[in-house]
Design a protein around this motif. Structure first.
Motif, PDB file in Angstrom:
ATOM      1  N   GLN A  66      -7.213  -4.830   4.819  1.00 35.43           N
ATOM      2  CA  GLN A  66      -6.912  -5.993   3.986  1.00 35.43           C
ATOM      3  C   GLN A  66      -6.957  -7.285   4.786  1.00 35.43           C
ATOM      4  O   GLN A  66      -6.397  -8.295   4.370  1.00 35.43           O
ATOM      5  CB  GLN A  66      -5.522  -5.834   3.362  1.00 35.43           C
ATOM      6  N   LEU A  73      -9.677 -11.007   2.396  1.00 40.76           N
ATOM      7  CA  LEU A  73      -9.235 -10.889   1.008  1.00 40.76           C
ATOM      8  C   LEU A  73      -9.951 -11.918   0.138  1.00 40.76           C
ATOM      9  O   LEU A  73     -10.012 -13.099   0.480  1.00 40.76           O
ATOM     10  CB  LEU A  73      -7.723 -11.105   0.936  1.00 40.76           C
ATOM     11  N   SER A  77      -9.780 -13.715  -3.445  1.00 40.64           N
ATOM     12  CA  SER A  77      -8.829 -13.960  -4.531  1.00 40.64           C
ATOM     13  C   SER A  77      -9.318 -15.124  -5.379  1.00 40.64           C
ATOM     14  O   SER A  77     -10.135 -15.945  -4.947  1.00 40.64           O
ATOM     15  CB  SER A  77      -7.433 -14.260  -3.971  1.00 40.64           C
ATOM     16  N   MET A 107      -7.432 -10.504  -7.435  1.00 41.87           N
ATOM     17  CA  MET A 107      -8.007 -10.382  -6.099  1.00 41.87           C
ATOM     18  C   MET A 107      -8.719  -9.054  -5.910  1.00 41.87           C
ATOM     19  O   MET A 107      -8.509  -8.094  -6.653  1.00 41.87           O
ATOM     20  CB  MET A 107      -6.914 -10.547  -5.039  1.00 41.87           C
ATOM     21  N   PRO A 167      -8.655  -6.739  -2.881  1.00 37.68           N
ATOM     22  CA  PRO A 167      -7.964  -6.635  -1.594  1.00 37.68           C
ATOM     23  C   PRO A 167      -8.750  -5.916  -0.509  1.00 37.68           C
ATOM     24  O   PRO A 167      -8.610  -6.218   0.667  1.00 37.68           O
ATOM     25  CB  PRO A 167      -6.687  -5.872  -1.940  1.00 37.68           C
ATOM     26  N   SER A 178      -3.725  -3.657   6.983  1.00 35.85           N
ATOM     27  CA  SER A 178      -3.457  -4.089   5.615  1.00 35.85           C
ATOM     28  C   SER A 178      -1.979  -4.433   5.481  1.00 35.85           C
ATOM     29  O   SER A 178      -1.208  -4.338   6.443  1.00 35.85           O
ATOM     30  CB  SER A 178      -3.846  -2.985   4.618  1.00 35.85           C
ATOM     31  N   TYR A 179      -1.591  -4.831   4.283  1.00 37.57           N
ATOM     32  CA  TYR A 179      -0.215  -5.231   4.030  1.00 37.57           C
ATOM     33  C   TYR A 179       0.720  -4.065   4.340  1.00 37.57           C
ATOM     34  O   TYR A 179       0.306  -2.906   4.413  1.00 37.57           O
ATOM     35  CB  TYR A 179      -0.081  -5.684   2.569  1.00 37.57           C
ATOM     36  N   SER A 198       0.629  -0.874   2.154  1.00 36.76           N
ATOM     37  CA  SER A 198      -0.636  -0.158   2.281  1.00 36.76           C
ATOM     38  C   SER A 198      -0.743   0.525   3.640  1.00 36.76           C
ATOM     39  O   SER A 198      -1.282   1.630   3.761  1.00 36.76           O
ATOM     40  CB  SER A 198      -1.814  -1.127   2.090  1.00 36.76           C
ATOM     41  N   ASP A 213      -7.324   2.883  -6.567  1.00 39.23           N
ATOM     42  CA  ASP A 213      -7.279   2.769  -5.109  1.00 39.23           C
ATOM     43  C   ASP A 213      -8.388   3.629  -4.488  1.00 39.23           C
ATOM     44  O   ASP A 213      -8.508   4.820  -4.799  1.00 39.23           O
ATOM     45  CB  ASP A 213      -5.913   3.220  -4.597  1.00 39.23           C
TER      46      ASP A 213
END
Length: 484
Positions: free
Chosen positions: A68, A71, A73, A96, A98, A236-237, A240, A446
């Protein structure tokens, strides 16, 4: 050249059309933009290499999962088809993509695989037990676009949806040998190690976020460590990162159970590193998913059935020991931030969204769902399916999951190779972990989820034929590779 490209592949007229088009493009570039000829040549040569070798493209797609950092968005005046009550300034108009890097790599790998099949350099798609529910599920997704209200949302969500479908198809199509399967899960674990190291390191780093490119209302930005020195951030975040590390941990545990001697010690160290990285994220849903997945594995793995309580105790002791080692290295400097992150949460907000959206869906769609592209912020994989695809889509989704687990149960009950049996149970445990994590934070499209489904079915096919010779065409050998 024979060692790199299959001879039958080169005989295909489509390959020659592609190569001639490439030469023509380079010629025009040389005339019109000579200053860009070198980067264009290098980029196009790399693209051709990716297209001519499907397995290499697929491996790169695996290595870009859960990435991620970049990104895309956009903001839009189109809001959700309902109004979130009691929640001011809700970000329902932010849409978005991602995991854009992974989606691009999956698209390239898909094109590569299709070209190889057209040239008869790869075998046709093998059938799997869940093909019918998968086809019906994506068919219903396509039909739901007919009543979706947001065209921009429809376009944005179509990208990861195609990535998910390509990920499943490629996993089943390209994993034809034990060697290819082992290479694929090794890539998962390797990427998990990178995420774990980054997550632990991020606790001592500042945030790095900046815009890269803007076109109209679309923004491409770089984001890393968005909650600095509080929650571990991998590629990633935080959520995640925790979710992907769960899969890596369970696969590494499977290899640990199968290994002997020094390899067992090596895999144990890998499992500890991955677990430390997972704990650094302080993801409650991630930890719940990890414990659920490991518990499922302990219950169903025959050699551990008599040691279930021992395995559970070892797991909890490991977590209790690793958490303070990872989190409080700076002697309490981040205690306040950590406690705030652990104590805080969005459970109340999610409950409001779930309750209101359920009633609104019945009133406004008669149970058909809002359609794809609405990006309902349900933070629940099952409600994500239910809100967008309605009763029919949700029923097909449940059928798909039941069929997946039932197929693995049937094949693992047979006298198959212990390697296949163990890794099938690990993949099923990975799905259990994913679905438990999905109860609090996930969407049904996902890409990693669908690749795990595909890898599981590819291994099902291998296990089903484990008593016979397995064959797979590889560009390295330029012919069928025979693997026992």
């Amino acid at each position: 050249m024979n060692k790199l490209i299959n001879i039958r592949f080169l005989k295909s007229k489509w390959i020659w059309i592609f190569l001639i088009s490439f030469e023509a493009f380079l010629g025009y570039t040389t005339i019109l933009m000579p200053q860009y000829i070198i980067p264009v040549f290098v980029g196009m040569t790399g693209l051709i290499f990716l297209i001519l070798w499907p397995e290499f493209s697929y491996t790169l797609a695996v290595l870009t999962l859960a990435n991620q950092l970049f990104l895309i968005s956009t903001t839009t005046s189109e809001h959700l088809p309902f109004v979130i009550k009691y929640i001011e300034a809700h970000h329902s108009n932010i849409k978005m993509i991602p995991f854009i890097i992974n989606d691009i790599m999956l698209f390239i790998a898909f094109i590569s695989c299709i070209m190889a099949k057209c040239a008869k350099a790869r075998e046709p798609y093998p059938q799997t037990p869940i093909d019918l529910p998968v086809k019906l599920f994506f068919l219903w997704i396509a039909l739901s676009s007919l009543w979706a209200s947001s065209l921009k949302g429809l376009f944005i969500e179509s990208v990861p949806l195609l990535g998910a479908l390509f990920g499943f198809y490629l996993s089943v199509s390209l994993i034809r040998t034990r060697k290819m399967f082992t290479f694929t899960i090794s890539a998962f674990i390797f990427l998990g190690i990178i995420n774990a190291v980054l997550a632990i390191t991020s606790l001592h780093c500042d945030e790095h976020s900046f815009p890269i490119f803007q076109y109209g209302n679309f923004h491409l930005s770089f984001q890393w460590n968005t909650i600095p020195k509080v929650r571990g951030h991998g590629l990633s975040y935080t959520q995640s990162t925790a979710y992907f590390l769960n899969l890596s941990i369970i696969l590494a545990v499977g290899l640990f159970l199968l290994a002997k001697g020094k390899k067992k010690v090596a895999f144990l160290l890998v499992v500890l590193l991955l677990t430390a990285g997972q704990l650094s994220t302080i993801s409650k849903g991630g930890l719940l998913g990890l414990l659920a997945g490991l518990t499922f594995l302990y219950i169903n793995y025959k050699p551990l059935r008599g040691y279930f309580l021992t395995a559970i105790v070892i797991t909890f002791v490991t977590i209790i020991v690793l958490f303070p080692l990872v989190r409080f290295v700076e002697l309490g400097k981040n205690v306040s931030g950590v406690s705030k992150s652990i104590g805080g949460g969005s459970a109340e907000t999610r409950a409001i969204i779930w309750n209101q959206t359920l009633s609104d869906m019945w009133d406004k769609t008669s149970g058909l769902g809002y359609g794809i592209g609405e990006m309902v912020p349900s933070h629940n994989i099952f409600l994500s399916v239910f809100f967008e695809l309605g009763i029919i889509g949700f029923s097909i989704w449940l059928w798909l999951l039941v069929k997946f687990f039932y197929s693995i149960k049937i094949i693992t009950a047979k006298p198959i190779d212990p390697y296949y049996q163990t890794m099938l149970l690990c993949l099923a445990s990975g799905m259990i972990s994913t679905l438990c994590f999905g109860m609090v934070d996930m969407v049904y499209f996902d890409e990693t989820l669908w690749m795990i489904l595909g890898i599981g079915m590819a291994l099902f096919n291998l296990a089903h034929c484990s008593g016979t010779l397995q064959t797979q065409k590889t560009p390295v050998q330029g012919r069928y590779a025979i693997v026992h």
